[in-house]
Design a protein around this motif. Structure first.
Motif, mmCIF file in Angstrom:
data_model
loop_
_atom_site.group_PDB
_atom_site.id
_atom_site.type_symbol
_atom_site.label_atom_id
_atom_site.label_comp_id
_atom_site.label_asym_id
_atom_site.label_seq_id
_atom_site.Cartn_x
_atom_site.Cartn_y
_atom_site.Cartn_z
ATOM 1 N N ALA A 115 0.830 -1.208 0.000
ATOM 2 C CA ALA A 115 0.000 0.000 0.000
ATOM 3 C C ALA A 115 0.868 1.264 0.000
ATOM 4 N N ALA A 116 1.985 1.210 0.705
ATOM 5 C CA ALA A 116 2.864 2.370 0.800
ATOM 6 C C ALA A 116 3.824 2.495 -0.383
ATOM 7 N N HIS A 117 4.124 1.366 -1.033
ATOM 8 C CA HIS A 117 5.125 1.350 -2.115
ATOM 9 C C HIS A 117 4.619 0.521 -3.290
ATOM 10 N N SER A 118 3.601 1.005 -3.966
ATOM 11 C CA SER A 118 2.961 0.228 -5.030
ATOM 12 C C SER A 118 3.871 -0.002 -6.239
ATOM 13 N N GLY A 119 4.912 0.795 -6.399
ATOM 14 C CA GLY A 119 5.798 0.633 -7.545
ATOM 15 C C GLY A 119 6.885 -0.406 -7.359
ATOM 16 N N ILE A 120 6.936 -1.031 -6.192
ATOM 17 C CA ILE A 120 7.960 -2.042 -5.919
ATOM 18 C C ILE A 120 7.428 -3.414 -6.300
ATOM 19 N N ASP A 121 8.175 -4.115 -7.143
ATOM 20 C CA ASP A 121 7.838 -5.482 -7.536
ATOM 21 C C ASP A 121 8.418 -6.419 -6.484
ATOM 22 N N ILE A 122 7.561 -7.188 -5.817
ATOM 23 C CA ILE A 122 7.991 -8.063 -4.730
ATOM 24 C C ILE A 122 8.039 -9.501 -5.210
ATOM 25 N N ARG A 123 9.147 -10.177 -4.934
ATOM 26 C CA ARG A 123 9.307 -11.602 -5.226
ATOM 27 C C ARG A 123 9.540 -12.311 -3.904
ATOM 28 N N LEU A 124 8.852 -13.422 -3.701
ATOM 29 C CA LEU A 124 8.963 -14.164 -2.444
ATOM 30 C C LEU A 124 9.513 -15.552 -2.710
ATOM 31 N N ARG A 125 10.519 -15.935 -1.939
ATOM 32 C CA ARG A 125 11.105 -17.274 -2.001
ATOM 33 C C ARG A 125 10.937 -17.938 -0.639
ATOM 34 N N ILE A 126 10.480 -19.177 -0.642
ATOM 35 C CA ILE A 126 10.310 -19.940 0.591
ATOM 36 C C ILE A 126 11.446 -20.950 0.667
ATOM 37 N N ALA A 127 12.130 -21.020 1.800
ATOM 38 C CA ALA A 127 13.237 -21.963 1.970
ATOM 39 C C ALA A 127 13.533 -22.114 3.461
ATOM 40 N N GLY A 128 14.435 -23.021 3.786
ATOM 41 C CA GLY A 128 14.900 -23.199 5.160
ATOM 42 C C GLY A 128 15.916 -22.130 5.522
ATOM 43 N N SER A 129 16.224 -22.024 6.800
ATOM 44 C CA SER A 129 17.122 -20.964 7.279
ATOM 45 C C SER A 129 18.485 -20.984 6.598
ATOM 46 N N GLY A 130 19.084 -22.161 6.494
ATOM 47 C CA GLY A 130 20.402 -22.254 5.866
ATOM 48 C C GLY A 130 20.381 -21.787 4.424
ATOM 49 N N GLU A 131 19.362 -22.211 3.677
ATOM 50 C CA GLU A 131 19.221 -21.807 2.277
ATOM 51 C C GLU A 131 18.955 -20.310 2.175
ATOM 52 N N LEU A 132 18.148 -19.763 3.083
ATOM 53 C CA LEU A 132 17.873 -18.328 3.067
ATOM 54 C C LEU A 132 19.152 -17.526 3.278
ATOM 55 N N LEU A 133 19.966 -17.937 4.241
ATOM 56 C CA LEU A 133 21.209 -17.211 4.506
ATOM 57 C C LEU A 133 22.177 -17.346 3.338
ATOM 58 N N ARG A 134 22.212 -18.501 2.690
ATOM 59 C CA ARG A 134 23.061 -18.665 1.509
ATOM 60 C C ARG A 134 22.606 -17.728 0.403
ATOM 61 N N ARG A 135 21.285 -17.689 0.150
ATOM 62 C CA ARG A 135 20.751 -16.819 -0.904
ATOM 63 C C ARG A 135 20.995 -15.348 -0.585
ATOM 64 N N LEU A 136 20.870 -14.994 0.676
ATOM 65 C CA LEU A 136 21.129 -13.614 1.081
ATOM 66 C C LEU A 136 22.595 -13.267 0.838
ATOM 67 N N GLY A 137 23.489 -14.161 1.214
ATOM 68 C CA GLY A 137 24.915 -13.944 1.001
ATOM 69 C C GLY A 137 25.290 -13.876 -0.464
ATOM 70 N N ASP A 138 24.581 -14.645 -1.306
ATOM 71 C CA ASP A 138 24.857 -14.655 -2.749
ATOM 72 C C ASP A 138 24.165 -13.519 -3.486
ATOM 73 N N GLY A 139 23.346 -12.728 -2.771
ATOM 74 C CA GLY A 139 22.649 -11.618 -3.411
ATOM 75 C C GLY A 139 21.406 -12.027 -4.179
ATOM 76 N N GLU A 140 20.937 -13.262 -3.986
ATOM 77 C CA GLU A 140 19.732 -13.723 -4.682
ATOM 78 C C GLU A 140 18.469 -13.126 -4.067
#
Length: 193
Positions: A115-140
């Motif tokens: 509602a506050a930022h309608s121009g932002i395209d949001i992508r959601l990925r579901i994963a386990g904690s280890g995979e999330l931290l790996r993706r965050l570190g890799d810039g995914e």
């Protein structure tokens, strides 16, 4: 070189697998293969070879990789600069979350954000904690929502952390076995918890 082709190239380089890269960039496997072939044709060089471990970058692929990463960053910055001239916030936000957080907490948060930022395209990925931290570190992904485990290990210094919610945990066990001083090893041996 179209940014879409470079994004697909980097996904294949990272995952070393067309199927996993296709899931990452939300394309069919055949589309990923077509895009890699188009990029190879444009450059006049093979970018990958097959090995037992998966796809490996050729010397040409290794040479392209840092430029592809930089070009995608510049493309994002250019889009942000153009969007800034209109006074409108725009861009992309890649969010990673545990399934429980994504289903219980994120819907309300994302509705408010949207509602506050309608121009932002949001992508959601579901994963386990280890995979999330790996993706965050890799810039995914740009941000990860996962559970904090105090004392489990020191937090990684390369990530900024912030507690956004807290919830109590409750032990439910058969009568007579619900004392509060269980340790986790002892709980793991129980037939029902």
């Amino acid at each position: 070189m179209h940014p879409r082709l470079l994004k697909t190239f980097l996904a294949v380089a990272r995952t070393r697998n067309v199927t996993r890269a296709a899931a990452e960039v939300n394309l069919a496997q055949s589309s990923v293969s077509d895009q890699i072939q188009a990029l190879e044709a444009e450059l006049g060089n093979s970018l990958f070879t097959r090995s037992r471990q998966g796809l490996e970058l050729t010397p040409a692929g290794e040479a392209l990789k840092p430029y592809a990463e930089e070009l995608l960053v510049l493309t994002g910055e250019a889009q942000a600069a153009v969007d800034a001239t209109t006074g409108k916030t725009a861009g992309r936000l890649a969010i990673g979350a545990l399934e429980t957080i994504a289903s219980a907490r994120l819907p309300a948060w994302l509705a408010d954000f949207r509602a506050a930022h309608s121009g932002i395209d949001i992508r959601l990925r579901i994963a386990g904690s280890g995979e999330l931290l790996r993706r965050l570190g890799d810039g995914e992904i740009d941000v990860a929502f996962c559970f904090d485990r105090p004392g489990a290990s020191e937090p990684e210094e390369r990530f900024a952390r912030r507690t956004v919610a807290a919830a109590p945990l409750v032990l439910i066990a058969p009568p007579g076995e619900n004392r509060a001083n269980f340790d986790l090893a002892e709980l793991a041996e129980k037939r029902f918890v």
